[in-house]
Design a protein around this motif. Sequence first.
Motif, PDB file in Angstrom:
ATOM      1  N   THR A 101       4.680   2.113  -7.039  1.00 23.36           N
ATOM      2  CA  THR A 101       5.694   3.017  -7.573  1.00 23.36           C
ATOM      3  C   THR A 101       6.809   2.307  -8.333  1.00 23.36           C
ATOM      4  N   ASP A 102       7.105   1.052  -7.960  1.00 28.95           N
ATOM      5  CA  ASP A 102       8.217   0.323  -8.569  1.00 28.95           C
ATOM      6  C   ASP A 102       7.833  -1.125  -8.859  1.00 28.95           C
ATOM      7  N   ALA A 156      -6.456   2.913   3.202  1.00 29.42           N
ATOM      8  CA  ALA A 156      -5.217   3.287   3.890  1.00 29.42           C
ATOM      9  C   ALA A 156      -4.021   2.504   3.362  1.00 29.42           C
ATOM     10  N   GLU A 157      -4.266   1.381   2.660  1.00 32.94           N
ATOM     11  CA  GLU A 157      -3.183   0.596   2.084  1.00 32.94           C
ATOM     12  C   GLU A 157      -2.612   1.263   0.834  1.00 32.94           C
ATOM     13  N   LEU A 158      -3.329   2.225   0.289  1.00 31.53           N
ATOM     14  CA  LEU A 158      -2.927   2.853  -0.970  1.00 31.53           C
ATOM     15  C   LEU A 158      -2.105   4.114  -0.726  1.00 31.53           C
ATOM     16  N   PRO A 159      -1.059   4.336  -1.516  1.00 31.88           N
ATOM     17  CA  PRO A 159      -0.363   5.624  -1.440  1.00 31.88           C
ATOM     18  C   PRO A 159      -1.337   6.747  -1.786  1.00 31.88           C
ATOM     19  N   PRO A 160      -1.221   7.909  -1.158  1.00 29.86           N
ATOM     20  CA  PRO A 160      -2.160   9.006  -1.418  1.00 29.86           C
ATOM     21  C   PRO A 160      -2.316   9.334  -2.898  1.00 29.86           C
ATOM     22  N   ALA A 161      -1.250   9.242  -3.672  1.00 24.94           N
ATOM     23  CA  ALA A 161      -1.331   9.605  -5.083  1.00 24.94           C
ATOM     24  C   ALA A 161      -2.156   8.632  -5.902  1.00 24.94           C
ATOM     25  N   VAL A 162      -2.399   7.438  -5.371  1.00 24.97           N
ATOM     26  CA  VAL A 162      -3.129   6.408  -6.112  1.00 24.97           C
ATOM     27  C   VAL A 162      -4.618   6.444  -5.793  1.00 24.97           C
ATOM     28  N   ARG A 163      -4.974   6.968  -4.634  1.00 25.55           N
ATOM     29  CA  ARG A 163      -6.380   6.984  -4.239  1.00 25.55           C
ATOM     30  C   ARG A 163      -7.194   7.836  -5.214  1.00 25.55           C
ATOM     31  N   ASN A 164      -8.412   7.384  -5.462  1.00 22.83           N
ATOM     32  CA  ASN A 164      -9.316   8.080  -6.371  1.00 22.83           C
ATOM     33  C   ASN A 164      -8.778   8.136  -7.800  1.00 22.83           C
ATOM     34  N   PRO A 221       7.670   3.821   0.707  1.00 28.13           N
ATOM     35  CA  PRO A 221       6.662   2.759   0.762  1.00 28.13           C
ATOM     36  C   PRO A 221       5.791   2.746  -0.491  1.00 28.13           C
ATOM     37  N   GLY A 222       4.889   1.757  -0.555  1.00 29.40           N
ATOM     38  CA  GLY A 222       3.998   1.654  -1.712  1.00 29.40           C
ATOM     39  C   GLY A 222       4.696   1.171  -2.949  1.00 29.40           C
TER      40      GLY A 222
END
Length: 295
Positions: free
Chosen positions: A280-281, A187-195, A275-276
């Motif tokens: 992202t940055d 849950a700490e990860l942005p959705p685009a980073v998961r998997n 966030p994240g």
Amino acid sequence: MRAFRWPPPPDGGPRTWGPGPGGPRSGRPALPEPETELVATPHGVRLERLVTGTGDPVTVFAHGLGNGIATTRPFGSGVAGRKVFFQFRGHGRSEAPDGLWSYLDLARDLRAIADLSGATRAFGVSLGAGALCRLLVESPERFERIVVFLPAALDQPRDPAARTRLIELLSAVESGDASAVAEVVAAELPPAVRNTPAGWAYLRQRLDHLLRDGLAPSLADLPGQVPLADAGGLAAVTAPALIIACEGDDLHPVEVAEELAAVLPRATLHRYPRPGVLWTDRADLRARIAEFLNQ
């Protein structure tokens, strides 16, 4: 968006469903963890510490709740001089004394490490930001420069969602079930980073530390507490301060950062639009922190 799943693919994945590339994906082998030390403090709690770099100035880095040295080190990548990372009580190899803990106890942990290391600058994220603010109310002139990243609370309690998240993490860690811990940490990860390979690497690192060292149950009371009785006490702090917030971060409302920037006399507030930010940055965040602390 494909759903998160655990355990990870054995060859460094991620694996995908349906047509598409499916060959093995190799990655760099993990670097060995640096050797840390247990440091005796004047208030009788031994804390885990890591010192990197050489020379002056000396900067101390205070981590977030349920995190530690490994997740805090990236913030200091461009910072000059010696960098001092540590684990608050109940985290990593640091001791977990009996009884209830407060932000005053965390501020004592931070002060002890700062004093023993000769730190003149400080960085605090989330829980560490709260501990830093509590220390500054007690000793407004303790540091020459300060960075506060994602402050979560000042004189008002955090959203109940923060405590719920921590209770879930503590329960999962206590169970020893890697899959349960991974679901909470994901849950700490942005959705685009998961998997993704980067997401799996982060999860593996966090799981290695959490399942090896655990988290003290006494940490569960902290999200319901407030670091300060009155945020106005920070008006006596004269050191330049950089406050960094992210729009849309439910656990670290941007309004808290705005209040902190308003009460600190020499504060600069920077907002990221989403966030994240570590995903992202990251380069901009590291450069921003280093530029400020290296002045």
